[in-house]
Design a protein around this motif. Structure first.
Motif, PDB file in Angstrom:
ATOM      1  N   VAL A   1      38.383  34.938  32.907  1.00 39.06           N
ATOM      2  CA  VAL A   1      39.658  35.571  33.264  1.00 39.06           C
ATOM      3  C   VAL A   1      39.420  36.708  34.253  1.00 39.06           C
ATOM      4  O   VAL A   1      40.173  36.845  35.224  1.00 39.06           O
ATOM      5  CB  VAL A   1      40.445  36.015  32.014  1.00 39.06           C
ATOM      6  N   HIS A   2      38.393  37.504  34.034  1.00 40.21           N
ATOM      7  CA  HIS A   2      37.991  38.484  35.050  1.00 40.21           C
ATOM      8  C   HIS A   2      36.775  37.865  35.742  1.00 40.21           C
ATOM      9  O   HIS A   2      35.636  38.147  35.409  1.00 40.21           O
ATOM     10  CB  HIS A   2      37.678  39.840  34.414  1.00 40.21           C
ATOM     11  N   ASP A   3      37.063  36.988  36.674  1.00 37.14           N
ATOM     12  CA  ASP A   3      36.039  36.134  37.261  1.00 37.14           C
ATOM     13  C   ASP A   3      35.176  36.933  38.251  1.00 37.14           C
ATOM     14  O   ASP A   3      35.625  37.927  38.826  1.00 37.14           O
ATOM     15  CB  ASP A   3      36.723  34.977  37.993  1.00 37.14           C
TER      16      ASP A   3
ATOM     17  N   ILE B   1      54.334  42.142  35.173  1.00 36.69           N
ATOM     18  CA  ILE B   1      54.580  40.775  35.658  1.00 36.69           C
ATOM     19  C   ILE B   1      53.280  40.352  36.345  1.00 36.69           C
ATOM     20  O   ILE B   1      52.773  41.074  37.215  1.00 36.69           O
ATOM     21  CB  ILE B   1      55.761  40.692  36.651  1.00 36.69           C
ATOM     22  N   GLU B   2      52.755  39.210  35.925  1.00 36.14           N
ATOM     23  CA  GLU B   2      51.435  38.792  36.420  1.00 36.14           C
ATOM     24  C   GLU B   2      51.471  37.332  36.849  1.00 36.14           C
ATOM     25  O   GLU B   2      51.894  36.460  36.079  1.00 36.14           O
ATOM     26  CB  GLU B   2      50.390  38.968  35.306  1.00 36.14           C
ATOM     27  N   ASP B   3      51.025  37.103  38.065  1.00 37.52           N
ATOM     28  CA  ASP B   3      50.941  35.736  38.588  1.00 37.52           C
ATOM     29  C   ASP B   3      49.564  35.479  39.182  1.00 37.52           C
ATOM     30  O   ASP B   3      48.811  36.396  39.468  1.00 37.52           O
ATOM     31  CB  ASP B   3      52.043  35.500  39.623  1.00 37.52           C
TER      32      ASP B   3
ATOM     33  N   LEU C   1      43.423  35.057  42.784  1.00 40.50           N
ATOM     34  CA  LEU C   1      43.447  36.368  42.136  1.00 40.50           C
ATOM     35  C   LEU C   1      44.786  36.582  41.443  1.00 40.50           C
ATOM     36  O   LEU C   1      45.773  35.916  41.767  1.00 40.50           O
ATOM     37  CB  LEU C   1      43.198  37.486  43.149  1.00 40.50           C
ATOM     38  N   THR C   2      44.783  37.503  40.496  1.00 37.60           N
ATOM     39  CA  THR C   2      46.039  37.851  39.844  1.00 37.60           C
ATOM     40  C   THR C   2      46.667  39.026  40.576  1.00 37.60           C
ATOM     41  O   THR C   2      45.964  39.870  41.131  1.00 37.60           O
ATOM     42  CB  THR C   2      45.836  38.268  38.374  1.00 37.60           C
ATOM     43  N   VAL C   3      47.990  39.052  40.568  1.00 38.70           N
ATOM     44  CA  VAL C   3      48.728  40.235  41.032  1.00 38.70           C
ATOM     45  C   VAL C   3      49.602  40.640  39.854  1.00 38.70           C
ATOM     46  O   VAL C   3      50.506  39.883  39.455  1.00 38.70           O
ATOM     47  CB  VAL C   3      49.557  39.924  42.296  1.00 38.70           C
ATOM     48  N   GLU C   4      49.315  41.801  39.265  1.00 34.92           N
ATOM     49  CA  GLU C   4      49.894  42.122  37.967  1.00 34.92           C
ATOM     50  C   GLU C   4      50.223  43.610  37.804  1.00 34.92           C
ATOM     51  O   GLU C   4      49.682  44.290  36.937  1.00 34.92           O
ATOM     52  CB  GLU C   4      48.932  41.700  36.855  1.00 34.92           C
ATOM     53  N   PRO C   5      51.141  44.107  38.665  1.00 38.14           N
ATOM     54  CA  PRO C   5      51.521  45.506  38.492  1.00 38.14           C
ATOM     55  C   PRO C   5      52.273  45.705  37.172  1.00 38.14           C
ATOM     56  O   PRO C   5      52.851  44.760  36.628  1.00 38.14           O
ATOM     57  CB  PRO C   5      52.458  45.757  39.682  1.00 38.14           C
TER      58      PRO C   5
ATOM     59  N   GLY D   1      45.047  43.832  39.818  1.00 37.49           N
ATOM     60  CA  GLY D   1      44.657  42.429  39.658  1.00 37.49           C
ATOM     61  C   GLY D   1      43.164  42.252  39.724  1.00 37.49           C
ATOM     62  O   GLY D   1      42.398  43.228  39.765  1.00 37.49           O
ATOM     63  N   HIS D   2      42.746  41.003  39.762  1.00 38.80           N
ATOM     64  CA  HIS D   2      41.317  40.648  39.704  1.00 38.80           C
ATOM     65  C   HIS D   2      41.182  39.173  40.055  1.00 38.80           C
ATOM     66  O   HIS D   2      42.160  38.422  40.024  1.00 38.80           O
ATOM     67  CB  HIS D   2      40.782  40.896  38.285  1.00 38.80           C
ATOM     68  N   MET D   3      39.948  38.779  40.343  1.00 40.07           N
ATOM     69  CA  MET D   3      39.680  37.364  40.604  1.00 40.07           C
ATOM     70  C   MET D   3      39.819  36.558  39.314  1.00 40.07           C
ATOM     71  O   MET D   3      39.628  37.082  38.212  1.00 40.07           O
ATOM     72  CB  MET D   3      38.280  37.178  41.169  1.00 40.07           C
TER      73      MET D   3
ATOM     74  N   ALA E   1      44.208  30.210  33.276  1.00 39.20           N
ATOM     75  CA  ALA E   1      45.315  30.947  33.901  1.00 39.20           C
ATOM     76  C   ALA E   1      45.354  32.339  33.269  1.00 39.20           C
ATOM     77  O   ALA E   1      44.728  32.586  32.232  1.00 39.20           O
ATOM     78  CB  ALA E   1      46.626  30.213  33.664  1.00 39.20           C
ATOM     79  N   ASP E   2      46.076  33.238  33.889  1.00 35.97           N
ATOM     80  CA  ASP E   2      46.249  34.602  33.359  1.00 35.97           C
ATOM     81  C   ASP E   2      47.628  35.063  33.811  1.00 35.97           C
ATOM     82  O   ASP E   2      47.798  35.504  34.957  1.00 35.97           O
ATOM     83  CB  ASP E   2      45.136  35.509  33.905  1.00 35.97           C
ATOM     84  N   VAL E   3      48.608  34.914  32.938  1.00 34.50           N
ATOM     85  CA  VAL E   3      50.011  35.098  33.324  1.00 34.50           C
ATOM     86  C   VAL E   3      50.678  36.075  32.366  1.00 34.50           C
ATOM     87  O   VAL E   3      50.435  36.023  31.153  1.00 34.50           O
ATOM     88  CB  VAL E   3      50.752  33.739  33.303  1.00 34.50           C
TER      89      VAL E   3
HETATM   90 MN    MN Z   1      44.963  39.707  34.587  1.00 37.21          MN
END
Ligand code: MN
Ligand code: GLY
Ligand code: MN
Length: 487
Positions: free
Chosen positions: A405-407, A453-455, A427-431, A398-400, A314-316
């Protein structure tokens, strides 16, 4: 010297530990060597079941085989990196090896040999059980007596659903290969050297690119594992909230250790170095020194992810008020980031351009920054087109996500960053907004505030699913959640 004390020659499993300089035992008596050969029970397991992802690894190998007909394909797991003498850094196998085999052994190599009839025969070359007859199981410092039991080759065949061979026979096997060869280089120097004259950088780059691209769309096993990674990560964040304030201030390393405990208990480890950034450290994207402390009134930006035992991470990120309540100015920045994340997540869905979520989030951030007067006379639109928001938003949105983690970082640009989202991608959305403490272009009240904030978002057939939704994001919900956890 009595005859029985003469030195016994041992065969070692690895070169680096043949001799332990300054070890306290100088030699092995023949009586001891003989004694250690005998009296061990047969521990072969005859009831080994296939791993849960064996059907998936077989399908992944079939897709690889179809892309490279007639070529020998070599994917090493890698070897432990020596830290000093006989001490190694924690070992983690290469992600492509794990993806194709489901195995996590050190020193292992997956070889896909082309068959005359078409397709490939995949063989896992592995360390077998340590030989007790020649003493390697106790005289080699990576023998099983020191490092623990390994599965036998027969056990691994049942576990992985693949023929398995002794990796010490691999060099001879590779020497006999005819026809084109592709190798995933950089993981195992021994294999790289053995194939140096047989491979080309261009062919290998194409191989790496294809492997990386294969991993863009996750299968059911991977999605279930990423879901679990997010749930365990949420538990880790809850542990941190409970620990906040048990000492005042709370050391960032206490926060790091608290999260890591959860990662080690529920998973394999953290999937990347945790960012435990209190106060103005939150404005530093890669703050992993974690040598500060969280004071009441500060924000804590915690970016952390549990890596599961099958090695998906995960990457949160959550940005939390250390004392449980956002100040008005913290809330103002937080809500801008939250609005950007909402816009970013809303742009994730099948058929959308990959870049859409990034652009949606960055536009919202630019509008808030404009409303705070940070672009002077320029409109938000104009500033966005010039990329002026990047002074405070810094990174891409974000990223895959997956085994790394950066897939899929080496996938073709056309299928990743310039590609289209498909169901099964995660993918992550992390503005974020990061106002450096020494940035004289922002009003003083904002300086030193960093919010991200990252999900972790799964693309579904009809939209998306937030896999990390088990953690609250909206400001009041974060406050209520913290209050509940702290009793
Ligand atoms: Mn990330
Ligand atoms: N934690 C690394 C990232 O968010 O990309
Ligand atoms: Mn992150």
């Amino acid at each position: 010297m009595p005859e029985s004390m003469k030195e016994v020659t041992v065969t070692t499993e690895t070169d680096e530990n043949k001799h332990r300089k300054n070890g306290l035992y100088r030699r092995v008596s023949t009586e001891l060597a003989e004694n250690m050969r005998r009296g061990w029970a047969d521990t072969e397991r005859r009831d080994v079941e296939p791993i849960a992802q064996a059907v998936h690894t077989a399908r992944r190998r079939a897709a690889l085989s179809a892309r490279f007909p007639g070529e020998t394909l070599v994917v090493p797991a890698g070897r432990p990196k020596v830290r000093a003498n006989d001490t190694a850094y924690p070992f983690r196998p290469s992600s492509d090896y794990v993806y194709l085999s489901g195995d996590q052994s050190r020193d292992a190599v997956l070889v896909m040999e082309p068959e005359r009839s078409g397709g490939h025969r995949a063989i896992a070359y592995l360390l077998p059980r340590s030989d007790r007859g020649n003493g390697e199981f106790w005289l080699d410092y990576h023998g099983e007596l020191w490092d623990g039991r390994r599965d036998s080759l027969a056990e691994n065949e049942r576990r992985l659903g693949l023929p398995c061979r002794d990796v010490r026979t691999l060099a001879g096997r590779l020497g006999a290969v005819t026809g084109p060869v592709r190798l995933l280089r950089g993981h195992d120097a021994g294999v790289d050297d053995a194939l140096a004259s047989r491979v080309t950088a261009g062919d290998d780059a194409g191989f790496r690119e294809f492997l990386s691209g294969m991993r863009l769309v996750k299968d059911a096993f991977e999605i279930a594992d990423l879901r679990f990674a997010c749930e365990a990560t949420a538990s880790g964040f809850e542990d941190v909230v409970r620990a906040l304030g048990t000492t005042t201030p709370t050391p960032e390393r206490l926060i790091e250790g608290t999260f890591r405990t959860r990662a080690r208990v529920e998973g394999n480890d953290v999937g990347y170095a945790s960012v435990c950034a209190a106060g103005s450290h939150a404005t530093i994207l890669h703050w992993v020194r974690n040598d500060g402390a969280a004071y009441p009134g500060d924000l804590l930006l915690l970016d952390a992810g549990v890596e599961t035992r099958d090695l998906y991470t995960a990457d949160v990120t959550r940005t939390l008020p250390v004392n449980g309540r956002f100040t008005p100015v913290q809330r103002e920045v937080y809500e801008a980031v939250y609005a950007a994340q909402e816009a970013g997540i809303a742009a994730v869905g099948p058929g959308a351009a990959y870049r859409d979520f990034h652009e949606a989030a960055q536009r919202v951030l630019a509008e808030h920054l404009a409303s705070w007067g940070l672009f002077g006379e320029r409109s938000a639109q104009e500033a966005y087109e010039l990329g002026l928001q990047r002074r405070w938003t810094l990174a891409g949105t974000g990223h895959m996500l997956g085994l790394d983690v950066h897939d899929c970082a080496k996938a073709r640009t056309e299928t990743y960053v310039d590609g289209t989202l498909q169901p099964g991608m995660v993918l992550t959305v992390e503005p974020g907004i990061y106002f450096q403490p020494d940035d004289l272009t922002v009003p003083e009240r904002y300086r030193g505030i960093g919010v991200r904030i990252e999900d972790d978002i799964l693309v579904t057939e009809d939209g998306n699913e937030n896999l990390s939704a088990c953690l609250p994001r909206q400001a009041e919900e974060v406050e209520a959640w913290m209050a509940r956890l702290r009793g």
